[in-house]
Design a protein around this motif. Structure first.
Motif, PDB file in Angstrom:
ATOM      1  N   MET A   9       0.848  -1.168   0.000  1.00 19.87           N
ATOM      2  CA  MET A   9       0.000   0.000   0.000  1.00 19.87           C
ATOM      3  C   MET A   9       0.891   1.226   0.000  1.00 19.87           C
ATOM      4  N   SER A  10       0.600   2.150  -0.874  1.00 23.11           N
ATOM      5  CA  SER A  10       1.411   3.357  -0.948  1.00 23.11           C
ATOM      6  C   SER A  10       1.125   4.254   0.241  1.00 23.11           C
ATOM      7  N   THR A  11       2.074   5.154   0.494  1.00 22.65           N
ATOM      8  CA  THR A  11       1.921   6.089   1.602  1.00 22.65           C
ATOM      9  C   THR A  11       0.718   6.997   1.379  1.00 22.65           C
ATOM     10  N   ASN A  12       0.503   7.429   0.131  1.00 25.90           N
ATOM     11  CA  ASN A  12      -0.650   8.285  -0.164  1.00 25.90           C
ATOM     12  C   ASN A  12      -1.963   7.557   0.114  1.00 25.90           C
ATOM     13  N   ARG A  13      -2.046   6.314  -0.296  1.00 26.22           N
ATOM     14  CA  ARG A  13      -3.265   5.527  -0.054  1.00 26.22           C
ATOM     15  C   ARG A  13      -3.474   5.322   1.440  1.00 26.22           C
ATOM     16  N   ALA A  14      -2.408   5.013   2.150  1.00 27.84           N
ATOM     17  CA  ALA A  14      -2.515   4.831   3.603  1.00 27.84           C
ATOM     18  C   ALA A  14      -2.948   6.130   4.267  1.00 27.84           C
ATOM     19  N   SER A  15      -2.437   7.231   3.801  1.00 25.93           N
ATOM     20  CA  SER A  15      -2.800   8.532   4.368  1.00 25.93           C
ATOM     21  C   SER A  15      -4.274   8.839   4.107  1.00 25.93           C
ATOM     22  N   ARG A  16      -4.749   8.557   2.906  1.00 31.72           N
ATOM     23  CA  ARG A  16      -6.170   8.785   2.583  1.00 31.72           C
ATOM     24  C   ARG A  16      -7.061   7.897   3.441  1.00 31.72           C
ATOM     25  N   LEU A  17      -6.660   6.635   3.600  1.00 40.73           N
ATOM     26  CA  LEU A  17      -7.443   5.725   4.437  1.00 40.73           C
ATOM     27  C   LEU A  17      -7.462   6.190   5.892  1.00 40.73           C
ATOM     28  N   ALA A  18      -6.315   6.663   6.374  1.00 40.77           N
ATOM     29  CA  ALA A  18      -6.237   7.164   7.748  1.00 40.77           C
ATOM     30  C   ALA A  18      -7.148   8.381   7.917  1.00 40.77           C
ATOM     31  N   ASP A  19      -7.163   9.262   6.931  1.00 50.32           N
ATOM     32  CA  ASP A  19      -8.040  10.434   6.984  1.00 50.32           C
ATOM     33  C   ASP A  19      -9.500  10.014   7.023  1.00 50.32           C
ATOM     34  N   ARG A  20      -9.868   9.062   6.182  1.00 46.85           N
ATOM     35  CA  ARG A  20     -11.253   8.590   6.143  1.00 46.85           C
ATOM     36  C   ARG A  20     -11.633   7.892   7.447  1.00 46.85           C
ATOM     37  N   LEU A  21     -10.701   7.097   7.988  1.00 46.48           N
ATOM     38  CA  LEU A  21     -10.963   6.406   9.251  1.00 46.48           C
ATOM     39  C   LEU A  21     -11.131   7.409  10.389  1.00 46.48           C
ATOM     40  N   GLU A  22     -10.288   8.421  10.418  1.00 47.99           N
ATOM     41  CA  GLU A  22     -10.395   9.444  11.457  1.00 47.99           C
ATOM     42  C   GLU A  22     -11.738  10.167  11.375  1.00 47.99           C
ATOM     43  N   ALA A  23     -12.162  10.515  10.162  1.00 50.67           N
ATOM     44  CA  ALA A  23     -13.450  11.179   9.991  1.00 50.67           C
ATOM     45  C   ALA A  23     -14.592  10.269  10.451  1.00 50.67           C
ATOM     46  N   LEU A  24     -14.487   9.001  10.131  1.00 55.02           N
ATOM     47  CA  LEU A  24     -15.496   8.028  10.532  1.00 55.02           C
ATOM     48  C   LEU A  24     -15.561   7.916  12.050  1.00 55.02           C
ATOM     49  N   MET A  25     -14.409   7.849  12.693  1.00 53.55           N
ATOM     50  CA  MET A  25     -14.365   7.743  14.158  1.00 53.55           C
ATOM     51  C   MET A  25     -14.938   8.995  14.810  1.00 53.55           C
ATOM     52  N   ASN A  26     -14.624  10.164  14.270  1.00 54.30           N
ATOM     53  CA  ASN A  26     -15.154  11.406  14.833  1.00 54.30           C
ATOM     54  C   ASN A  26     -16.671  11.477  14.692  1.00 54.30           C
ATOM     55  N   ALA A  27     -17.171  11.079  13.530  1.00 52.92           N
ATOM     56  CA  ALA A  27     -18.617  11.076  13.314  1.00 52.92           C
ATOM     57  C   ALA A  27     -19.289  10.086  14.263  1.00 52.92           C
ATOM     58  N   HIS A  28     -18.665   8.930  14.448  1.00 55.60           N
ATOM     59  CA  HIS A  28     -19.229   7.923  15.350  1.00 55.60           C
ATOM     60  C   HIS A  28     -19.258   8.452  16.787  1.00 55.60           C
ATOM     61  N   ALA A  29     -18.185   9.071  17.219  1.00 56.03           N
ATOM     62  CA  ALA A  29     -18.133   9.609  18.581  1.00 56.03           C
ATOM     63  C   ALA A  29     -19.238  10.639  18.801  1.00 56.03           C
ATOM     64  N   ALA A  30     -19.498  11.463  17.805  1.00 58.55           N
ATOM     65  CA  ALA A  30     -20.542  12.477  17.923  1.00 58.55           C
ATOM     66  C   ALA A  30     -21.930  11.849  18.001  1.00 58.55           C
ATOM     67  N   ARG A  31     -22.109  10.710  17.359  1.00 58.05           N
ATOM     68  CA  ARG A  31     -23.426  10.055  17.328  1.00 58.05           C
ATOM     69  C   ARG A  31     -23.668   9.150  18.535  1.00 58.05           C
ATOM     70  N   GLN A  32     -22.635   8.884  19.313  1.00 59.44           N
ATOM     71  CA  GLN A  32     -22.766   7.963  20.447  1.00 59.44           C
ATOM     72  C   GLN A  32     -23.812   8.402  21.458  1.00 59.44           C
TER      73      GLN A  32
END
Length: 116
Positions: free
Chosen positions: A1-24
């Motif tokens: 996995m390229s660094t750019n792809r890993a970075s994009r996935l990390a960004d998406r995961l972080e956004a997902l986690m933040n949205a989940h925390a807000a909905r808890q």
């Protein structure tokens, strides 16, 4: 996995986690209360002891958590000496808005080989 792809996935995961925390805290429920609703949906008729064992907690803390759900009309106690617990109609209605379902959908999108 390229660094750019890993970075994009990390960004998406972080956004997902933040949205989940807000909905808890939807429906004025704490994350542990959502967990309890999920448990009783999957294990109707369970006792407080069984619930406590499943979440690896004391029966005292499980009892306090269940008491709050009963007071809100989301869980009902049935039976005599060995009280069993189950979701009420209101509990099932609230569980339809479970914030974990959003998390599951987001994780499915992240792990879809064709989606990232």
């Amino acid at each position: 996995m390229s660094t750019n792809r890993a970075s994009r996935l990390a960004d998406r995961l972080e956004a997902l986690m933040n949205a989940h925390a807000a909905r808890q805290y939807r429906h004025d429920l704490r994350p542990t209360q959502w967990q309890a609703l999920r448990f009783f949906a999957g294990h109707p008729g369970s006792t407080i002891t069984e619930f406590a064992r499943a979440r690896r907690s004391s029966t005292g803390s499980a009892s306090v958590l269940v008491k709050r759900l009963v007071e809100r009309g989301l869980v009902a106690r049935t039976g005599g000496r060995n009280v069993s617990l189950q979701l009420t109609h209101a509990g099932w209605d609230v569980l339809r808005h479970d914030p974990r379902s959003d998390l599951e959908q987001g994780l499915a999108e992240l792990t879809d080989p064709g989606g990232g």
